[in-house]
Structures are given as structure tokens and as C-alpha cells.
Scaffold this active site. Sequence first.
Site, PDB file in Angstrom:
ATOM      1  N   HIS A   1       1.028  -1.085   0.013  1.00 49.53           N
ATOM      2  CA  HIS A   1      -0.052  -0.167   0.065  1.00 49.53           C
ATOM      3  C   HIS A   1       0.820   1.414   0.104  1.00 49.53           C
ATOM      4  O   HIS A   1       0.503   2.236  -0.875  1.00 49.53           O
ATOM      5  CB  HIS A   1      -0.953  -0.064   1.046  1.00 49.53           C
TER       6      HIS A   1
ATOM      7  N   LYS B   1      -5.232   9.470  -8.639  1.00 53.99           N
ATOM      8  CA  LYS B   1      -4.982   9.675  -7.265  1.00 53.99           C
ATOM      9  C   LYS B   1      -4.878  11.383  -7.039  1.00 53.99           C
ATOM     10  O   LYS B   1      -4.240  12.152  -7.631  1.00 53.99           O
ATOM     11  CB  LYS B   1      -3.471   9.196  -7.229  1.00 53.99           C
TER      12      LYS B   1
ATOM     13  N   HIS C   1       3.059   5.989  -1.727  1.00 62.04           N
ATOM     14  CA  HIS C   1       3.543   7.279  -1.023  1.00 62.04           C
ATOM     15  C   HIS C   1       5.215   7.054  -1.040  1.00 62.04           C
ATOM     16  O   HIS C   1       5.654   7.950  -0.329  1.00 62.04           O
ATOM     17  CB  HIS C   1       3.328   7.193   0.257  1.00 62.04           C
TER      18      HIS C   1
END
Length: 282
Positions: A167, A221, A182
Site C-alpha cells: 500500500h 490519485k 507514497h
Amino acid sequence: MYAATEALLLSGTAHGPVSDSELSVFMNSLWSADVNRASANQVTTNIQSHTDSNSTVDRSPERLFTLVDENLFNRSTYAAFLNLLDNYDHLLGHAEQSTPQEESEISHFLNEISQTEIMQKTVHFLREKGYIASAWSELESLIRQIWFTSFARHVHSHVKESSAFEHVFVGEYTQTVVEGFHNWIEFYLQEKAGNLNYLGYLSVHKPNIIGVHFTWHGRLKQYNAIIYGTSPEFDLAMYTVCFVLRHNRKCSFQLDGHPVSVHSFDLDRDGVKLIGTVYLDV
């Protein structure tokens, strides 16, 4: 797969709160120890035009990363990190299948980062504050569990489709939107491969933090903050410590003279607390 997180977090001596100032001192010690961080001439960005999170217009036609010296990727922790990035099915709802080779790659990555000053400092800090009782082996067990345990992202699902590492560091998506993602290295590689289209920036902060807006494999995103140029071991240490000390609330500290906040949230799966997500909060 691994021992219960709560047991690991509580296995050291009795621990109390760690102040933001203490956390700042520690995070800056990691920053100074990050000998694998890219130098200013090894990474160049082109932020181009400001946008907003709901826009679908490409206001930044050029790539965000105009130069990355890929000699960085020959360094042992980067090379071990890169081997992990192709181990995942990005589409949520598809069960992850772990192979012996992939488990070996995780072990190799953890072995490589264990030898860095960053992880040695992290062990010392968590032991000093009472969050672990032993040396690297205990922190390694914790990292394996909270980062690499596969789980169903939605509580009513039985499909083990996700992990914190996937993730946060790799990214995943539904049919329409991107979740997580990220990490600057994955951003650069996916942009270079033509899978990611940078649409513009939403914010810029020091040190080396950009709020970005992009599409990946055609999914949007809306907002994502990345810190670029940092080594994989720095990012993993920063996020791990914030999760251990401040999960489900803001983790605030000074980094290189600038305010930084990290937010992390846990997930309870079969009585074990795992990282649901952790990200820069800007």
C-alpha cells in the site's frame, strides 16, 4: 505468520509518552545518518503547474522527475528494495500469492537495512524508550509483521489482497482510484515506464516534500505527498517509529529545521494490529 503486534510493542520495559521534541531529535539523527540519501545533483524535479485535487486536466505535461542518477539503485539497500516492487498484484480484490523467492527477497532487504546506521539508531531509540527489549531481531520481527503481513483491506472481505508495504511503497488501486503509493522511487520508476502521468502539484514543503496529483494506469490519485531523495531505510524507519509511537494520531516533528507530520492508522485483523496506512500529512 508473525507474533502479535501488541506483544512485540509491549515486550520492552514499561514505556511512556515520547515528546515531539524527543521525536525531533531522533528523526534528525536519522536524517544526518542517511548516507544513502540522494545528493542535490542526483535528483532533479520539475514541479511545473499548480492544480487542485479534483482536476482531471494535465497541467504539467513534463515528468515530475527530470533526472534521477540510477547509480543510486546499485547501492545495496536500494537494490534489495527494488527487488520487492514487482512482487504484488496492484488491483485490490485480487489475492496476493507469496512465493519462497519473494519471502527470500524480503529477508534480504531486511538484512541489508539492518546493517545501516539508520536502523541501528532506530533499535537504540525504541529500546531506550521501552518499546522493544532486545536488539535488531525484535525490531525485524515487528517490521515483518506490520509491513509484510497480507490481509483483507476491507473487514468483510476474506481476500488477502494487500499489505502495508504494498500500500505505502508500491501502491494499489481499485477499478477507478489509486490508493496508497507514497514512495518517490516507485513514482519515478512508474513515471519513467509510462504508467504514471503527473498532472501537477498541490503543495511544496521542505525538506523535499511535494504534494502531487497524478494518474496511474488510468486511475486517479487526488492527493499524495512524497518525500524524495531519501533512502528506503530512512522512509521505513520514519514510518515505523511514527506507527509505534503515534498510530491513529498525528506524529509531528522537526526535520532538517522544518515541521513534518506523519499520520498512520492501524487495522485489526484476527486480533493483530497491522499498518493500514501511513503517509506524510501536509
